[in-house]
Design a protein around this motif. Structure first.
Motif, PDB file in Angstrom:
ATOM      1  N   GLY A   1       3.685  -0.686 -13.306  1.00 29.88           N
ATOM      2  CA  GLY A   1       4.262  -1.363 -12.264  1.00 29.88           C
ATOM      3  C   GLY A   1       5.003  -2.488 -12.645  1.00 29.88           C
ATOM      4  O   GLY A   1       4.953  -3.057 -13.840  1.00 29.88           O
ATOM      5  N   ALA A   2       5.662  -3.002 -11.757  1.00 28.44           N
ATOM      6  CA  ALA A   2       6.704  -4.499 -12.120  1.00 28.44           C
ATOM      7  C   ALA A   2       6.591  -5.178 -10.957  1.00 28.44           C
ATOM      8  O   ALA A   2       6.611  -4.980  -9.996  1.00 28.44           O
ATOM      9  CB  ALA A   2       7.772  -4.003 -12.754  1.00 28.44           C
ATOM     10  N   ILE A   3       6.762  -6.627 -11.348  1.00 26.35           N
ATOM     11  CA  ILE A   3       6.881  -7.693 -10.255  1.00 26.35           C
ATOM     12  C   ILE A   3       8.076  -8.509 -10.720  1.00 26.35           C
ATOM     13  O   ILE A   3       8.392  -8.413 -11.899  1.00 26.35           O
ATOM     14  CB  ILE A   3       5.617  -8.488 -10.175  1.00 26.35           C
ATOM     15  CG1 ILE A   3       5.250  -9.087 -11.421  1.00 26.35           C
ATOM     16  CG2 ILE A   3       4.372  -7.563  -9.448  1.00 26.35           C
ATOM     17  CD1 ILE A   3       4.053 -10.123 -11.344  1.00 26.35           C
ATOM     18  N   SER A   4       8.572  -9.231  -9.700  1.00 26.90           N
ATOM     19  CA  SER A   4       9.740 -10.053  -9.974  1.00 26.90           C
ATOM     20  C   SER A   4       9.719 -11.267  -8.837  1.00 26.90           C
ATOM     21  O   SER A   4       9.309 -11.206  -7.759  1.00 26.90           O
ATOM     22  CB  SER A   4      11.058  -9.466  -9.873  1.00 26.90           C
ATOM     23  OG  SER A   4      11.414  -8.959  -8.365  1.00 26.90           O
TER      24      SER A   4
ATOM     25  N   GLU B   1      -1.452  -6.483  -9.669  1.00 29.71           N
ATOM     26  CA  GLU B   1      -2.613  -5.251 -10.077  1.00 29.71           C
ATOM     27  C   GLU B   1      -1.886  -3.942  -9.250  1.00 29.71           C
ATOM     28  O   GLU B   1      -1.057  -4.193  -8.255  1.00 29.71           O
ATOM     29  CB  GLU B   1      -3.731  -5.533  -9.347  1.00 29.71           C
ATOM     30  CG  GLU B   1      -4.754  -4.241  -9.695  1.00 29.71           C
ATOM     31  CD  GLU B   1      -5.952  -4.250  -8.823  1.00 29.71           C
ATOM     32  OE1 GLU B   1      -5.944  -4.946  -7.814  1.00 29.71           O
ATOM     33  OE2 GLU B   1      -6.779  -3.454  -8.860  1.00 29.71           O
ATOM     34  N   ILE B   2      -2.067  -2.849 -10.043  1.00 31.70           N
ATOM     35  CA  ILE B   2      -1.445  -1.225  -9.573  1.00 31.70           C
ATOM     36  C   ILE B   2      -2.656  -0.537  -9.851  1.00 31.70           C
ATOM     37  O   ILE B   2      -3.234  -0.591 -10.707  1.00 31.70           O
ATOM     38  CB  ILE B   2      -0.232  -1.106 -10.289  1.00 31.70           C
ATOM     39  CG1 ILE B   2       0.374   0.021  -9.640  1.00 31.70           C
ATOM     40  CG2 ILE B   2      -0.148  -1.261 -11.672  1.00 31.70           C
ATOM     41  CD1 ILE B   2       1.793   0.519 -10.089  1.00 31.70           C
TER      42      ILE B   2
ATOM     43  N   ASN C   1       6.708   0.046  -7.979  1.00 28.94           N
ATOM     44  CA  ASN C   1       5.801   1.260  -8.523  1.00 28.94           C
ATOM     45  C   ASN C   1       6.632   1.757  -9.505  1.00 28.94           C
ATOM     46  O   ASN C   1       7.667   2.503  -9.034  1.00 28.94           O
ATOM     47  CB  ASN C   1       5.422   2.245  -7.373  1.00 28.94           C
ATOM     48  CG  ASN C   1       4.416   3.247  -7.940  1.00 28.94           C
ATOM     49  OD1 ASN C   1       4.115   3.349  -8.948  1.00 28.94           O
ATOM     50  ND2 ASN C   1       4.309   4.363  -7.193  1.00 28.94           N
ATOM     51  N   ARG C   2       6.276   1.852 -10.654  1.00 31.52           N
ATOM     52  CA  ARG C   2       7.291   2.500 -11.579  1.00 31.52           C
ATOM     53  C   ARG C   2       6.233   3.710 -12.351  1.00 31.52           C
ATOM     54  O   ARG C   2       6.705   4.119 -13.456  1.00 31.52           O
ATOM     55  CB  ARG C   2       7.372   1.555 -13.095  1.00 31.52           C
ATOM     56  CG  ARG C   2       8.175   0.267 -12.462  1.00 31.52           C
ATOM     57  CD  ARG C   2       9.488   0.602 -12.225  1.00 31.52           C
ATOM     58  NE  ARG C   2      10.366  -0.497 -11.387  1.00 31.52           N
ATOM     59  CZ  ARG C   2      10.940  -1.428 -12.044  1.00 31.52           C
ATOM     60  NH1 ARG C   2      10.717  -1.481 -13.332  1.00 31.52           N
ATOM     61  NH2 ARG C   2      11.667  -2.370 -11.470  1.00 31.52           N
TER      62      ARG C   2
ATOM     63  N   MET D   1       0.729  -1.177  -0.202  1.00 25.99           N
ATOM     64  CA  MET D   1      -0.033  -0.047   0.058  1.00 25.99           C
ATOM     65  C   MET D   1       1.038   1.263  -0.118  1.00 25.99           C
ATOM     66  O   MET D   1       1.944   1.451   0.670  1.00 25.99           O
ATOM     67  CB  MET D   1      -0.913  -0.012   1.341  1.00 25.99           C
ATOM     68  CG  MET D   1      -1.803  -1.244   1.296  1.00 25.99           C
ATOM     69  SD  MET D   1      -2.947  -1.522   0.029  1.00 25.99           S
ATOM     70  CE  MET D   1      -3.829  -0.149   0.291  1.00 25.99           C
ATOM     71  N   ASN D   2       0.394   2.166  -0.873  1.00 28.13           N
ATOM     72  CA  ASN D   2       0.904   3.478  -0.698  1.00 28.13           C
ATOM     73  C   ASN D   2       2.378   3.455  -1.006  1.00 28.13           C
ATOM     74  O   ASN D   2       3.126   4.242  -0.271  1.00 28.13           O
ATOM     75  CB  ASN D   2       0.636   4.194   0.528  1.00 28.13           C
ATOM     76  CG  ASN D   2      -0.841   4.443   1.011  1.00 28.13           C
ATOM     77  OD1 ASN D   2      -1.619   4.605  -0.279  1.00 28.13           O
ATOM     78  ND2 ASN D   2      -1.168   3.959   1.999  1.00 28.13           N
ATOM     79  N   LEU D   3       2.913   2.759  -2.074  1.00 31.81           N
ATOM     80  CA  LEU D   3       4.256   2.863  -2.420  1.00 31.81           C
ATOM     81  C   LEU D   3       4.713   4.131  -3.194  1.00 31.81           C
ATOM     82  O   LEU D   3       3.882   4.639  -4.151  1.00 31.81           O
ATOM     83  CB  LEU D   3       4.546   1.753  -3.349  1.00 31.81           C
ATOM     84  CG  LEU D   3       4.853   0.474  -2.602  1.00 31.81           C
ATOM     85  CD1 LEU D   3       5.427  -0.711  -3.269  1.00 31.81           C
ATOM     86  CD2 LEU D   3       5.764   0.480  -1.125  1.00 31.81           C
TER      87      LEU D   3
END
Lengths: 399, 82
Positions: free
Chosen positions: A336-339, A321-322, A380-381, A293-295
């Motif tokens: 956004g991105a995930i890894s 999801e973003i 968060n991009r 939350m809230n990044l």
């Protein structure tokens, strides 16, 4: 009818036949009636103390055979004369058995020591040393216990009955056992074989319903199916409304060379599961989620999972999801991105980026071995504060 | 060791969610298929040297009683029609 009356009525029949004095063989009904009513003693034991000297002493006991149980015990020979006092004298301690009908006999012996035991058989059906016995039973209920101890046994068995229970215990150096069963229903067939070598075990079952359980419990099992022929046909045909065919194999290999391996499933009720699907069916699946939350812009949130000892984790996919935290940013791009990252091997396993979210299913599961730590991250991009979720799914297997 | 953290280290669960908290701790929630319990605990320094479970609760899960009663009634009616 009293016992005496029955015995009297049958005296010229069964008893007479046993004694060899009646020409007409008794019927089976005669025998059954006599045995049930008269309860005769067909085998008697006679003990002769050879400490007492005898000279043609009378023993009024009829029979068909005499067996000497302990001929080595008396210190003096014992002699017998059958039927008449002037009959031929036989040394029974040397002969050990006499098979001849008699209605009485005489014993002679010098004073010695030891008690001689004789078995007086009134029937001619049994022989301790060698025997040929035909058993024909016609009855409403038959209970037949057969115990055979011999160096060679030939025993064909033909049984026809509405209800059959037949426990068989066989101990032999060599055995050939052929069993043909024709029945409307067969309840339980249990075969325990303990042998150094087993030749052929052929099982042919033709039945409306059949359960064939093969349970092998052993420290080490080798079950080899070797087919060597110019033309081999190994057919497994299952025709049923519902089929459950569970085959669990660990470390199996199938090698097919210069031929076709066809698996055809033509039934709606038959399913083939790949391992991820099977894991879910067996409730061995793993699902991870992470909420950040809230990044701030450029910030990353991390979650961790260490694979337990004795398990391997396989990852099958991930998604995210973003969304903008503040309403003023919700019409903007949500990047956004995930890894997925293995902290122990410092290896990035998978990356995914997108606008608003995204997801991917791995064509090949990604392994995280036992004891190693997985980190799944969300970044968060976007150019504004954002929140979001990450999900990762897979399954664990014991190693 | 609390029930929840023990299940985590044994891998004895199907679903795990993590929610970072403002103080740096993480709320971990574990559930298992067919087990009507939710293991939720707040942990500081998860998997770290100074890992500490700050709070833990086991929540009874599953459908509420009135839903279960309706299910049972439906099953009884189905059996009665057979």
């Amino acid at each position: 009818m009293t016992q005496a009356a029955v015995a009297a009525a049958l005296a010229g029949g069964f008893v007479g036949y046993l004694l060899g004095k009646e020409e007409r063989p008794p019927t089976e009904a005669d025998i059954a009636t006599y045995l049930r009513e008269a309860k005769p003693t067909l085998i008697r034991t006679l003990r002769i103390d050879t400490a007492t000297e005898r000279s043609v002493d009378l023993y009024p006991m009829p029979g068909q055979a005499i067996y000497v149980k302990n001929p080595e015990v008396p210190t003096q020979p014992v002699y017998i004369r059958l039927n008449e006092p002037d009959a031929a004298e036989l040394e029974i301690t040397e002969l050990r058995k006499i098979k001849s009908p008699f209605y009485r006999f005489y014993i002679s012996n010098a004073a010695g020591a030891g008690v001689l035991e004789l078995e007086i058989h009134k029937t001619k059906a049994t022989d301790l040393a060698e025997s040929q016995m035909n058993v024909n039973i016609t009855a409403t209920t038959a209970i037949v216990d057969i115990n055979v101890v011999a160096s060679a046994v030939m025993m064909p068995v033909d049984i026809q009955g509405a209800y059959i229970m037949m426990p068989v215990d066989i101990q032999a150096q060599y055995m050939n056992l052929e069993i043909d069963i024709v029945a409307q229903s067969v309840g339980h067939i249990e075969i325990d074989i303990a042998a150094q070598s087993v030749g052929n075990i052929d099982i042919n079952i033709a039945a409306q319903t059949a359960n064939l359980d093969i349970n092998i419990a052993a420290a080490a099992v080798t079950l080899d199916i070797n087919i060597a022929s110019q033309a081999a046909s190994l057919n497994v045909n299952i025709a049923a409304t519902n089929v459950t065919l569970d085959v669990e194999v660990q470390n199996a290999s199938i090698t097919v060379t210069a031929t076709n391996l066809s698996i055809k499933i033509d039934a709606q009720a038959v399913g083939v599961y790949l391992q991820p699907e099977w894991a879910a069916k067996e409730r061995k699946d793993k699902n991870f989620s992470f909420m950040a939350m809230n990044l701030a812009v450029g910030a990353t949130g991390n979650a961790y999972y260490t694979v337990p000892a004795d398990k391997d984790l396989y990852l099958c996919g991930f998604s995210f999801e973003i969304y903008a935290t503040n309403n003023a940013d919700k019409n903007n791009n949500q990047i956004g991105a995930i890894s997925l990252y293995n902290l122990d091997t410092t290896t990035t396993l998978a990356w995914l980026g997108g606008n608003g979210g995204g997801g991917v299913v791995f064509a090949k599961p990604i392994l995280v071995p036992e004891g190693e730590q997985l980190r799944y991250s969300w970044s968060n991009r976007s150019n504004h504060v954002a929140s979001g979720y990450v999900t990762v799914w897979g399954y664990e297997v014991d190693v | 060791m609390f029930d929840g953290i023990r299940k985590l280290y044994l891998g004895d669960f199907n679903n795990m969610s993590q929610e970072p908290q403002p103080d740096g701790s993480i709320v971990v929630t574990l559930t298992t298929h067919g087990e009507a319990k939710v293991y939720r605990f707040r942990v500081r320094d998860l998997y770290g040297l100074n890992e500490e479970v700050l709070e833990e609760e086991v929540i009874e899960a599953g459908p509420p009683q009135f839903i279960r009663d309706r299910m049972e009634e439906a099953r009884k009616q189905k059996r009665g029609k057979r």
